[in-house]
Structures are given as structure tokens and as C-alpha cells.
Design a protein around this motif. Structure first.
Motif, PDB file in Angstrom:
ATOM      1  N   UNK A 111     -19.830  13.644  -9.749  1.00  0.00           N
ATOM      2  CA  UNK A 111     -18.999  14.185  -8.681  1.00  0.00           C
ATOM      3  C   UNK A 111     -18.085  15.261  -9.261  1.00  0.00           C
ATOM      4  N   UNK A 112     -18.182  16.481  -8.733  1.00  0.00           N
ATOM      5  CA  UNK A 112     -17.398  17.603  -9.261  1.00  0.00           C
ATOM      6  C   UNK A 112     -16.296  18.056  -8.306  1.00  0.00           C
ATOM      7  N   UNK A 113     -16.491  17.849  -6.993  1.00  0.00           N
ATOM      8  CA  UNK A 113     -15.494  18.301  -6.029  1.00  0.00           C
ATOM      9  C   UNK A 113     -15.482  17.406  -4.793  1.00  0.00           C
ATOM     10  N   UNK A 114     -14.285  17.171  -4.251  1.00  0.00           N
ATOM     11  CA  UNK A 114     -14.125  16.514  -2.952  1.00  0.00           C
ATOM     12  C   UNK A 114     -13.110  17.324  -2.157  1.00  0.00           C
ATOM     13  N   UNK A 115     -13.539  17.885  -1.037  1.00  0.00           N
ATOM     14  CA  UNK A 115     -12.660  18.727  -0.220  1.00  0.00           C
ATOM     15  C   UNK A 115     -12.891  18.404   1.259  1.00  0.00           C
ATOM     16  N   UNK A 116     -12.016  18.955   2.123  1.00  0.00           N
ATOM     17  CA  UNK A 116     -12.172  18.804   3.563  1.00  0.00           C
ATOM     18  C   UNK A 116     -12.169  20.170   4.231  1.00  0.00           C
ATOM     19  N   UNK A 117     -12.886  20.278   5.332  1.00  0.00           N
ATOM     20  CA  UNK A 117     -12.933  21.543   6.057  1.00  0.00           C
ATOM     21  C   UNK A 117     -11.670  21.712   6.902  1.00  0.00           C
ATOM     22  N   UNK A 118     -11.272  22.969   7.095  1.00  0.00           N
ATOM     23  CA  UNK A 118     -10.122  23.255   7.943  1.00  0.00           C
ATOM     24  C   UNK A 118     -10.574  23.467   9.385  1.00  0.00           C
ATOM     25  N   UNK A 119      -9.680  23.975  10.236  1.00  0.00           N
ATOM     26  CA  UNK A 119     -10.007  24.129  11.660  1.00  0.00           C
ATOM     27  C   UNK A 119     -11.089  25.167  11.915  1.00  0.00           C
ATOM     28  N   UNK A 120     -11.369  26.011  10.928  1.00  0.00           N
ATOM     29  CA  UNK A 120     -12.452  26.997  11.069  1.00  0.00           C
ATOM     30  C   UNK A 120     -13.764  26.484  10.479  1.00  0.00           C
ATOM     31  N   UNK A 121     -13.757  25.215  10.025  1.00  0.00           N
ATOM     32  CA  UNK A 121     -14.952  24.641   9.403  1.00  0.00           C
ATOM     33  C   UNK A 121     -15.131  25.062   7.959  1.00  0.00           C
ATOM     34  N   UNK A 122     -14.093  25.686   7.372  1.00  0.00           N
ATOM     35  CA  UNK A 122     -14.189  26.270   6.044  1.00  0.00           C
ATOM     36  C   UNK A 122     -13.629  25.343   4.970  1.00  0.00           C
ATOM     37  N   UNK A 150     -17.814  29.168  -1.130  1.00  0.00           N
ATOM     38  CA  UNK A 150     -17.266  29.082   0.220  1.00  0.00           C
ATOM     39  C   UNK A 150     -18.300  28.424   1.114  1.00  0.00           C
ATOM     40  N   UNK A 151     -17.887  27.373   1.805  1.00  0.00           N
ATOM     41  CA  UNK A 151     -18.834  26.598   2.619  1.00  0.00           C
ATOM     42  C   UNK A 151     -18.270  26.420   4.028  1.00  0.00           C
ATOM     43  N   UNK A 152     -19.120  26.653   5.030  1.00  0.00           N
ATOM     44  CA  UNK A 152     -18.764  26.443   6.428  1.00  0.00           C
ATOM     45  C   UNK A 152     -19.602  25.300   6.993  1.00  0.00           C
ATOM     46  N   UNK A 153     -18.946  24.346   7.639  1.00  0.00           N
ATOM     47  CA  UNK A 153     -19.648  23.257   8.314  1.00  0.00           C
ATOM     48  C   UNK A 153     -19.613  23.534   9.811  1.00  0.00           C
ATOM     49  N   UNK A 154     -20.788  23.482  10.438  1.00  0.00           N
ATOM     50  CA  UNK A 154     -20.948  23.859  11.836  1.00  0.00           C
ATOM     51  C   UNK A 154     -21.660  22.758  12.613  1.00  0.00           C
ATOM     52  N   UNK A 155     -21.487  22.787  13.941  1.00  0.00           N
ATOM     53  CA  UNK A 155     -22.299  21.918  14.789  1.00  0.00           C
ATOM     54  C   UNK A 155     -23.749  22.377  14.714  1.00  0.00           C
ATOM     55  N   UNK A 156     -24.642  21.432  14.554  1.00  0.00           N
ATOM     56  CA  UNK A 156     -26.056  21.756  14.332  1.00  0.00           C
ATOM     57  C   UNK A 156     -26.693  22.501  15.501  1.00  0.00           C
ATOM     58  N   UNK A 157     -26.212  22.277  16.722  1.00  0.00           N
ATOM     59  CA  UNK A 157     -26.806  22.906  17.899  1.00  0.00           C
ATOM     60  C   UNK A 157     -25.994  24.104  18.370  1.00  0.00           C
ATOM     61  N   UNK A 158     -24.690  23.932  18.530  1.00  0.00           N
ATOM     62  CA  UNK A 158     -23.863  24.985  19.130  1.00  0.00           C
ATOM     63  C   UNK A 158     -23.348  26.002  18.119  1.00  0.00           C
ATOM     64  N   UNK A 159     -23.302  25.612  16.836  1.00  0.00           N
ATOM     65  CA  UNK A 159     -22.754  26.505  15.824  1.00  0.00           C
ATOM     66  C   UNK A 159     -21.238  26.525  15.772  1.00  0.00           C
ATOM     67  N   UNK A 160     -20.571  25.630  16.524  1.00  0.00           N
ATOM     68  CA  UNK A 160     -19.114  25.570  16.520  1.00  0.00           C
ATOM     69  C   UNK A 160     -18.596  25.016  15.195  1.00  0.00           C
ATOM     70  N   UNK A 161     -17.500  25.593  14.665  1.00  0.00           N
ATOM     71  CA  UNK A 161     -16.924  25.101  13.398  1.00  0.00           C
ATOM     72  C   UNK A 161     -16.508  23.634  13.526  1.00  0.00           C
ATOM     73  N   UNK A 162     -16.665  22.887  12.451  1.00  0.00           N
ATOM     74  CA  UNK A 162     -16.338  21.464  12.444  1.00  0.00           C
ATOM     75  C   UNK A 162     -15.227  21.207  11.420  1.00  0.00           C
ATOM     76  N   UNK A 163     -14.095  20.705  11.906  1.00  0.00           N
ATOM     77  CA  UNK A 163     -12.949  20.463  11.034  1.00  0.00           C
ATOM     78  C   UNK A 163     -12.896  19.002  10.575  1.00  0.00           C
ATOM     79  N   UNK A 164     -12.125  18.777   9.500  1.00  0.00           N
ATOM     80  CA  UNK A 164     -11.918  17.436   8.943  1.00  0.00           C
ATOM     81  C   UNK A 164     -13.213  16.750   8.506  1.00  0.00           C
ATOM     82  N   UNK A 165     -14.148  17.537   8.032  1.00  0.00           N
ATOM     83  CA  UNK A 165     -15.375  16.981   7.456  1.00  0.00           C
ATOM     84  C   UNK A 165     -15.178  16.873   5.943  1.00  0.00           C
TER      85      UNK A 165
END
Length: 230
Positions: free
Chosen positions: A196-207, A163-178
Motif C-alpha cells: 500500500x503506497x497511498x490512501x486518499x479521498x476524492x473531493x467534490x469534483x471527484x478529484x 491526478x485521478x478523477x472518480x466518476x459515475x459509470x453511466x452519467x459521468x458525474x464526479x463522485x466525492x468522498x470515495x
């Protein structure tokens, strides 16, 4: 104390030129006046933020900063550094060059200088700090940093599912469509291969989630959203 030692050596050389160990005094003077540069900095910064570099130098009155942007993807740059750890990537563009004045220390001590580097775009950058016209690698300090808005945290809550969360580096806000690409690194004969084993995109929660082996220590993760590729 270096200033006292330097003056003592000068006095001995001037007043006792036939002293049989005068070479030792000359060497002590050279060591005291040796030019040195050391740097400390963060390897990642957000676009729009200044990269702060702390310079420690000795016996130097002025330095030159040169900043280069690498014309390469994050993946290809990683492959290059794996093959040539100390090599300079050949395809790069000079984006900044400027002089850095250094305060004089009459006691030959370390002088601390703080500078800001403000990159204009996302990407990977090399920089070099040295005296203008310098030809000696031991009188040069260099580094690499990445400009990205993204940071991430991972969790292995379920066996073989990361499980991976992508966040803004400064604010910590979730980042979607990464876009998240996961590579597995394996040693094969004389070098590493990246699969290459996986290619996925984050959802609106950055997940995002993806399958992985229980030993994920050899995984490399790359992120992309627009021009922000990390």
C-alpha cells in the motif's frame, strides 16, 4: 452446408456399411453435432443495470445459468486470482439459477441468445452457463463481473504526481468522498507482493492526487464508498 454434409454421411453409413473409410463418416457426423458454448459480456456493470450476456451455442436446446456472489473483498479476490488464475473462489453464495431456452437450428449452425443478469447488490460475481447436469468443462462457459457505480480516469500532469478523477459509470458525474487506495505490485521470488503506497479521498469534483513513481504501470487502484468497493 452442415445439414447437407450430415445427411450425406448418414446416407453413406446406411447404404454402404462395409465401406472401409466409414469411420471417417462417423467422425464427420460427431463433429457436426458437437456441442459448443461461447459468451461475450462486459466485465463491469452499474448497480440497477442489467448485465447483458451474448451466448453463441451449437447443438444445444437448453442451458442453465448459475450466478454466484463472491464473499470476499476486491483486494483478497485479486490476490486469489493471482495465485489460482483458473481457480473457483470457494467462499461464494448462489444468488440465481434459471433455465435458458435455446432456439433449434436444423442446420447445426451457431445460435445467438441474449440474456440479462440483474445483480441485487455491489460486489464481485461469478457466473456459469452450461447444460443441466453437465460434467464436461469444454461444454461450459463461465465469467466474472463486478457491480459498481464508479469509474475513473487518470492524468500524470506533474512528474511523480498522479491526478485521478472518480466518476459515475453511466452519467459521468464526479463522485466525492470515495476512498482511493493505491498498491504497488512487485515480483518477489515466486510471487507478487502488494504494498500500500497511498490512501486518499476524492473531493467534490471527484478529484484526488497522490505521489507515484515515473513508472506507474505496476500500480493497482481500489475504490470504496459504503458498500461499493471496487
Amino acid at each position: 452446408y452442415k445439414h447437407i454434409a450430415y445427411n450425406t454421411c448418414n446416407y453413406g453409413i446406411e447404404h454402404f456399411p462395409k465401406y472401409k473409410r466409414i469411420g471417417l463418416l462417423v467422425n464427420i457426423k460427431k463433429e457436426i453435432k458437437k456441442k459448443e458454448i461461447d459468451i461475450n459480456y462486459n466485465q463491469v456493470t452499474k448497480l440497477g443495470s442489467n448485465l447483458k450476456v451474448k451466448i453463441k451455442s451449437s447443438n444445444i436446446s437448453s442451458l442453465q445459468l448459475s450466478v454466484y456472489r463472491m464473499n470476499v473483498s476486491a483486494l483478497d479476490y485479486y490476490k486469489f486470482k493471482e495465485k489460482q488464475n483458473d481457480g473457483i473462489y470457494p467462499h461464494r453464495t448462489l444468488v440465481e439459477i434459471r433455465q435458458i431456452p435455446i432456439k433449434h437450428d436444423p442446420d447445426f449452425g451457431k445460435v445467438v441468445t441474449l440474456i440479462d443478469v440483474k445483480p441485487r447488490d455491489y460486489g464481485i460475481y461469478d457466473f456459469c452457463i452450461e447444460m443441466k447436469g453437465n460434467k464436461y468443462t469444454n461444454q461450459r462457459a463461465s465469467g466474472t463481473f463486478t457491480v459498481t457505480d464508479l469509474a475513473y480516469i487518470t492524468r500524470l500532469n506533474t512528474p511523480k504526481v498522479e491526478t485521478l478523477y472518480v466518476l459515475d459509470r453511466i452519467t459521468g458525474q464526479p463522485q466525492m468522498n470515495v476512498q482511493v487506495k493505491v498498491y504497488n505490485q512487485k515480483w518477489i521470488r515466486s510471487g507478487y507482493s502488494l504494498d500500500l503506497t497511498n490512501t486518499v479521498k476524492t473531493d467534490k469534483t471527484g478529484l484526488c492526487t497522490y505521489s507515484t513513481s515515473l513508472d506507474n504501470s505496476n500500480n493497482l487502484i481500489f475504490f470504496a464508498r459504503g458498500k461499493d468497493i471496487y
